[in-house]
Design a protein around this motif. Structure first.
Motif, PDB file in Angstrom:
ATOM      1  N   MET A 187       0.801  -1.218   0.000  1.00  0.00           N
ATOM      2  CA  MET A 187       0.000   0.000   0.000  1.00  0.00           C
ATOM      3  C   MET A 187       0.839   1.276   0.000  1.00  0.00           C
ATOM      4  N   HIS A 188       2.147   1.124  -0.097  1.00  0.00           N
ATOM      5  CA  HIS A 188       3.016   2.305  -0.155  1.00  0.00           C
ATOM      6  C   HIS A 188       4.122   2.010  -1.159  1.00  0.00           C
ATOM      7  N   THR A 189       3.907   2.411  -2.420  1.00  0.00           N
ATOM      8  CA  THR A 189       4.780   1.972  -3.506  1.00  0.00           C
ATOM      9  C   THR A 189       5.358   3.100  -4.355  1.00  0.00           C
ATOM     10  N   PRO A 190       5.602   4.292  -3.825  1.00  0.00           N
ATOM     11  CA  PRO A 190       6.114   5.364  -4.690  1.00  0.00           C
ATOM     12  C   PRO A 190       7.439   5.030  -5.358  1.00  0.00           C
ATOM     13  N   ILE A 191       8.286   4.197  -4.730  1.00  0.00           N
ATOM     14  CA  ILE A 191       9.560   3.874  -5.370  1.00  0.00           C
ATOM     15  C   ILE A 191       9.364   2.978  -6.589  1.00  0.00           C
ATOM     16  N   ILE A 192       8.223   2.276  -6.653  1.00  0.00           N
ATOM     17  CA  ILE A 192       7.854   1.503  -7.840  1.00  0.00           C
ATOM     18  C   ILE A 192       7.100   2.381  -8.830  1.00  0.00           C
ATOM     19  N   ASP A 193       6.133   3.130  -8.315  1.00  0.00           N
ATOM     20  CA  ASP A 193       5.290   3.960  -9.186  1.00  0.00           C
ATOM     21  C   ASP A 193       6.133   4.898 -10.043  1.00  0.00           C
ATOM     22  N   ALA A 194       7.153   5.497  -9.426  1.00  0.00           N
ATOM     23  CA  ALA A 194       7.986   6.461 -10.148  1.00  0.00           C
ATOM     24  C   ALA A 194       8.634   5.844 -11.373  1.00  0.00           C
ATOM     25  N   GLY A 195       8.961   4.562 -11.287  1.00  0.00           N
ATOM     26  CA  GLY A 195       9.655   3.903 -12.380  1.00  0.00           C
ATOM     27  C   GLY A 195       8.774   3.533 -13.553  1.00  0.00           C
ATOM     28  N   ILE A 196       7.451   3.444 -13.324  1.00  0.00           N
ATOM     29  CA  ILE A 196       6.568   3.049 -14.428  1.00  0.00           C
ATOM     30  C   ILE A 196       5.676   4.188 -14.904  1.00  0.00           C
ATOM     31  N   HIS A 197       5.812   5.359 -14.291  1.00  0.00           N
ATOM     32  CA  HIS A 197       5.013   6.508 -14.708  1.00  0.00           C
ATOM     33  C   HIS A 197       5.867   7.548 -15.440  1.00  0.00           C
ATOM     34  N   ILE A 198       6.943   7.074 -16.045  1.00  0.00           N
ATOM     35  CA  ILE A 198       7.783   7.959 -16.854  1.00  0.00           C
ATOM     36  C   ILE A 198       6.972   8.500 -18.035  1.00  0.00           C
ATOM     37  N   ASN A 199       7.144   9.778 -18.323  1.00  0.00           N
ATOM     38  CA  ASN A 199       6.480  10.429 -19.452  1.00  0.00           C
ATOM     39  C   ASN A 199       4.960  10.421 -19.321  1.00  0.00           C
ATOM     40  N   MET A 200       4.494  10.467 -18.062  1.00  0.00           N
ATOM     41  CA  MET A 200       3.067  10.530 -17.814  1.00  0.00           C
ATOM     42  C   MET A 200       2.716  11.906 -17.238  1.00  0.00           C
ATOM     43  N   SER A 201       1.439  12.219 -17.195  1.00  0.00           N
ATOM     44  CA  SER A 201       1.016  13.531 -16.693  1.00  0.00           C
ATOM     45  C   SER A 201       1.217  13.661 -15.188  1.00  0.00           C
ATOM     46  N   ASP A 202       1.422  12.534 -14.510  1.00  0.00           N
ATOM     47  CA  ASP A 202       1.668  12.575 -13.067  1.00  0.00           C
ATOM     48  C   ASP A 202       3.163  12.470 -12.776  1.00  0.00           C
ATOM     49  N   ASP A 203       3.967  13.149 -13.565  1.00  0.00           N
ATOM     50  CA  ASP A 203       5.421  13.079 -13.419  1.00  0.00           C
ATOM     51  C   ASP A 203       5.929  13.628 -12.092  1.00  0.00           C
ATOM     52  N   ASP A 204       5.051  14.234 -11.287  1.00  0.00           N
ATOM     53  CA  ASP A 204       5.502  14.715  -9.989  1.00  0.00           C
ATOM     54  C   ASP A 204       6.014  13.557  -9.140  1.00  0.00           C
ATOM     55  N   ALA A 205       5.517  12.338  -9.402  1.00  0.00           N
ATOM     56  CA  ALA A 205       6.016  11.172  -8.673  1.00  0.00           C
ATOM     57  C   ALA A 205       7.498  10.962  -8.940  1.00  0.00           C
ATOM     58  N   ILE A 206       7.912  11.235 -10.173  1.00  0.00           N
ATOM     59  CA  ILE A 206       9.318  11.100 -10.522  1.00  0.00           C
ATOM     60  C   ILE A 206      10.151  12.118  -9.750  1.00  0.00           C
ATOM     61  N   ASN A 207       9.643  13.347  -9.707  1.00  0.00           N
ATOM     62  CA  ASN A 207      10.374  14.398  -9.025  1.00  0.00           C
ATOM     63  C   ASN A 207      10.535  14.115  -7.543  1.00  0.00           C
ATOM     64  N   ARG A 208       9.536  13.527  -6.925  1.00  0.00           N
ATOM     65  CA  ARG A 208       9.613  13.250  -5.489  1.00  0.00           C
ATOM     66  C   ARG A 208      10.590  12.122  -5.185  1.00  0.00           C
ATOM     67  N   GLU A 209      10.531  11.052  -5.966  1.00  0.00           N
ATOM     68  CA  GLU A 209      11.328   9.873  -5.639  1.00  0.00           C
ATOM     69  C   GLU A 209      12.723   9.898  -6.250  1.00  0.00           C
ATOM     70  N   GLY A 210      12.890  10.599  -7.366  1.00  0.00           N
ATOM     71  CA  GLY A 210      14.214  10.771  -7.942  1.00  0.00           C
ATOM     72  C   GLY A 210      14.900   9.497  -8.383  1.00  0.00           C
ATOM     73  N   GLY A 211      14.140   8.453  -8.689  1.00  0.00           N
ATOM     74  CA  GLY A 211      14.757   7.207  -9.151  1.00  0.00           C
ATOM     75  C   GLY A 211      15.546   6.494  -8.064  1.00  0.00           C
ATOM     76  N   ILE A 212      15.056   6.536  -6.824  1.00  0.00           N
ATOM     77  CA  ILE A 212      15.837   5.991  -5.713  1.00  0.00           C
ATOM     78  C   ILE A 212      16.051   4.480  -5.832  1.00  0.00           C
ATOM     79  N   LEU A 213      15.084   3.748  -6.376  1.00  0.00           N
ATOM     80  CA  LEU A 213      15.244   2.290  -6.440  1.00  0.00           C
ATOM     81  C   LEU A 213      16.351   1.874  -7.409  1.00  0.00           C
ATOM     82  N   PRO A 214      16.358   2.357  -8.664  1.00  0.00           N
ATOM     83  CA  PRO A 214      17.492   1.999  -9.526  1.00  0.00           C
ATOM     84  C   PRO A 214      18.807   2.579  -9.020  1.00  0.00           C
ATOM     85  N   TYR A 215      18.748   3.737  -8.354  1.00  0.00           N
ATOM     86  CA  TYR A 215      19.977   4.314  -7.809  1.00  0.00           C
ATOM     87  C   TYR A 215      20.601   3.395  -6.758  1.00  0.00           C
TER      88      TYR A 215
END
Length: 317
Positions: A187-215
């Protein structure tokens, strides 16, 4: 219990650990029972923090109970791994932690009290609990060096940090940052969500998480999943919670498929990720812990994983 190596270190530990935030709520006998029950299942990694003590209303209370329990069950210090966190100034009289303090004096004083509470002369890993905007990085690096040189600390990590925060801190340290402890679960998956919402209108998820999982995978930093069973809402844990019917139906379906329990499936979902995420369990209920630990033996397939992700309400573009 299967094992993983933490970061680049020589810590070969159980991939499921016990977090003792709420251990201070147990009496001495109950605390020893909880500790013994997970040791019997192969758990050898225990996570605490200097501020843990919500029931007692004081810092170090849960660590004291952990230290006493280790002695009560007769566990050898060399057979277990203890990790603690510091850097949050507890404000129990003000209904919670009120600020962060990464100054040399605060961290060393709190850490020494933590060792006393745990009844040990070293910890295997210490983590900066939260990013401190007022951190003097040179001072922090000197403190880390002093603790490691003294033998009081073997490895160092962080919690709740993004890639650039870690990268900047690492540039001052002579030792590798081994851990980033992040909230993660169904129920808390922003580190996953950020990776699959690339080039989407909800790109704020990318900005918040900054690709922490692949990093963390790139830098060989182990992610430790805290509060993996929390919903991130006022409703608390999601397993068996009537506020999350679709997810619990899917947990039930997969529990039947794998001849196990909902709790085991929720654990297995995290362990299925190839990043070798370590799960930090926080329950103090031996029966529930046993079910959660059963997740170590379950092999979900890809469809299982995605079905659970979607049942938890996460959108797949």
């Amino acid at each position: 219990m299967r094992h993983i190596c933490i970061g680049t270190s020589e810590m070969h530990v159980s991939r499921i650990a016990l977090g003792v935030l709420h251990m201070d709520a147990l009496d001495r006998t109950a605390a020893a029972t909880v500790l013994g029950s997970v040791l019997d299942r192969g758990v050898n990694f225990f996570d605490t923090a200097d501020i843990y003590g919500p029931n007692a209303g004081r810092a170090h209370a849960s660590s004291e109970k952990l230290g006493t329990s280790i002695k009560d069950v007769g566990a050898k210090r060399s057979d277990i791994f203890i990790q603690t966190k510091f850097g949050v100034v507890s404000g129990y009289s003000h209904n919670g932690a009120t600020r962060y303090d990464s100054s040399y004096r605060n961290l060393v004083e709190s850490f020494d009290k933590e060792l006393e509470a745990l009844g040990t002369d070293y910890v295997d890993s210490v983590i900066l609990h939260r990013p401190d905007p007022l951190m003097d990085v040179n001072e922090f690096a000197g403190m880390v060096q002093d603790l490691m040189s003294s033998g009081k600390v073997h490895e160092v990590g962080v919690s709740n940090m993004g890639p650039w925060q870690i990268e900047y801190l690492q540039s001052f340290l002579a030792t590798h940052i081994q851990v980033d402890q992040l909230q993660f679960g169904l129920m808390h998956t922003p580190i996953i969500d950020a990776g699959i919402h690339i080039n989407m209108s909800d790109d704020d998820a990318i900005n918040r998480e900054g690709g922490i999982l692949p990093y963390t995978q790139l830098r060989k930093i182990t992610v430790q999943a805290w509060s993996p069973f929390q919903s991130g809402t006022p409703y608390g844990p999601f397993v068996g919670n009537a506020h999350f019917p679709e997810l619990n139906r899917e947990l039930d379906r997969q529990a039947r498929k794998h001849a196990t329990t909902r709790n085991a499936i929720a654990t297995a979902w995290i362990l299925h990720h190839p990043a070798q995420i370590q799960v930090i369990l926080g329950s103090m209920n031996p029966e529930r812990l046993s079910q959660m630990l059963d997740g170590d033996d379950i092999e979900l397939d890809r469809q299982d994983w995605w079905d659970l992700y979607k049942a938890a309400g996460h959108r797949v573009p």
